[in-house]
Design a protein around this motif. Structure first.
Motif, PDB file in Angstrom:
ATOM      1  N   PRO A 182      23.656  94.805  -1.032  1.00 28.54           N
ATOM      2  CA  PRO A 182      22.517  95.642  -1.395  1.00 28.54           C
ATOM      3  C   PRO A 182      22.687  96.401  -2.709  1.00 28.54           C
ATOM      4  O   PRO A 182      21.746  96.497  -3.489  1.00 28.54           O
ATOM      5  CB  PRO A 182      22.403  96.616  -0.215  1.00 28.54           C
TER       6      PRO A 182
ATOM      7  N   SER B 167      28.983  93.349   1.156  1.00 32.57           N
ATOM      8  CA  SER B 167      27.826  92.584   1.613  1.00 32.57           C
ATOM      9  C   SER B 167      27.328  93.227   2.912  1.00 32.57           C
ATOM     10  O   SER B 167      27.998  94.084   3.502  1.00 32.57           O
ATOM     11  CB  SER B 167      28.222  91.128   1.876  1.00 32.57           C
ATOM     12  N   ILE B 168      26.164  92.789   3.376  1.00 35.29           N
ATOM     13  CA  ILE B 168      25.636  93.297   4.644  1.00 35.29           C
ATOM     14  C   ILE B 168      26.608  92.982   5.774  1.00 35.29           C
ATOM     15  O   ILE B 168      26.887  93.839   6.617  1.00 35.29           O
ATOM     16  CB  ILE B 168      24.231  92.715   4.920  1.00 35.29           C
TER      17      ILE B 168
ATOM     18  N   SER C 266      22.142  93.687  -5.364  1.00 29.90           N
ATOM     19  CA  SER C 266      21.016  92.762  -5.260  1.00 29.90           C
ATOM     20  C   SER C 266      19.650  93.390  -5.024  1.00 29.90           C
ATOM     21  O   SER C 266      18.644  92.734  -5.245  1.00 29.90           O
ATOM     22  CB  SER C 266      21.279  91.770  -4.115  1.00 29.90           C
ATOM     23  N   LEU C 267      19.614  94.608  -4.543  1.00 33.01           N
ATOM     24  CA  LEU C 267      18.330  95.220  -4.223  1.00 33.01           C
ATOM     25  C   LEU C 267      17.946  96.263  -5.265  1.00 33.01           C
ATOM     26  O   LEU C 267      18.694  97.213  -5.495  1.00 33.01           O
ATOM     27  CB  LEU C 267      18.379  95.872  -2.835  1.00 33.01           C
TER      28      LEU C 267
ATOM     29  N   CYS D 134       8.897  90.974  -1.034  1.00 29.10           N
ATOM     30  CA  CYS D 134      10.060  91.436  -0.283  1.00 29.10           C
ATOM     31  C   CYS D 134      11.117  90.328  -0.285  1.00 29.10           C
ATOM     32  O   CYS D 134      10.839  89.200   0.107  1.00 29.10           O
ATOM     33  CB  CYS D 134       9.657  91.774   1.145  1.00 29.10           C
ATOM     34  N   ARG D 135      12.293  90.660  -0.743  1.00 30.69           N
ATOM     35  CA  ARG D 135      13.386  89.685  -0.813  1.00 30.69           C
ATOM     36  C   ARG D 135      13.932  89.405   0.577  1.00 30.69           C
ATOM     37  O   ARG D 135      14.094  90.307   1.392  1.00 30.69           O
ATOM     38  CB  ARG D 135      14.487  90.255  -1.695  1.00 30.69           C
ATOM     39  N   GLU D 136      14.226  88.141   0.839  1.00 31.67           N
ATOM     40  CA  GLU D 136      14.836  87.762   2.103  1.00 31.67           C
ATOM     41  C   GLU D 136      16.285  88.232   2.113  1.00 31.67           C
ATOM     42  O   GLU D 136      17.021  88.050   1.139  1.00 31.67           O
ATOM     43  CB  GLU D 136      14.794  86.240   2.278  1.00 31.67           C
ATOM     44  N   LEU D 137      16.682  88.865   3.198  1.00 28.65           N
ATOM     45  CA  LEU D 137      18.046  89.379   3.301  1.00 28.65           C
ATOM     46  C   LEU D 137      18.889  88.471   4.175  1.00 28.65           C
ATOM     47  O   LEU D 137      18.422  87.943   5.173  1.00 28.65           O
ATOM     48  CB  LEU D 137      18.041  90.781   3.900  1.00 28.65           C
ATOM     49  N   SER D 138      20.146  88.314   3.775  1.00 29.88           N
ATOM     50  CA  SER D 138      21.114  87.582   4.585  1.00 29.88           C
ATOM     51  C   SER D 138      22.384  88.408   4.615  1.00 29.88           C
ATOM     52  O   SER D 138      22.521  89.384   3.882  1.00 29.88           O
ATOM     53  CB  SER D 138      21.397  86.205   3.982  1.00 29.88           C
TER      54      SER D 138
ATOM     55  N   ILE E 228      24.198  89.122   1.213  1.00 30.64           N
ATOM     56  CA  ILE E 228      23.591  89.985   0.191  1.00 30.64           C
ATOM     57  C   ILE E 228      24.393  91.284   0.067  1.00 30.64           C
ATOM     58  O   ILE E 228      24.772  91.882   1.061  1.00 30.64           O
ATOM     59  CB  ILE E 228      22.124  90.325   0.569  1.00 30.64           C
TER      60      ILE E 228
END
Length: 79
Positions: A12, A56-57, A15-16, A3-7, A10
């Protein structure tokens, strides 16, 4: 699967893995339910409509906040 660490930085969409239109819709519905708000079906919170670039988030959170503020202002003006 790792599981990738989210900041907040990121994006999505970029990157996901497998974060496609179907996942966007599900994520938007889950977010709306969790925050008790309405996010219109025709609004993609993960892509900037003007630039067509992924958000980004942090940018997505700010966009949703602005969207909800505008909805509240419209409701107050209509009352």
């Amino acid at each position: 699967m790792e599981c990738r660490e989210l900041s907040g930085a990121i994006k999505p969409v970029e990157s996901l893995p497998k974060f496609d239109r179907k996942v966007w819709l599900a994520a938007t519905t889950i977010l709306a339910t969790e925050i008790g708000a309405t996010i219109p079906d025709d609004v993609n919170i993960f892509i900037d409509e003007t630039t067509k670039l992924p958000r980004s988030i942090d940018e997505t959170a700010a966009f949703v906040g602005d969207l909800l503020n505008k909805q509240s202002e419209k409701e107050a003006a209509a009352a």
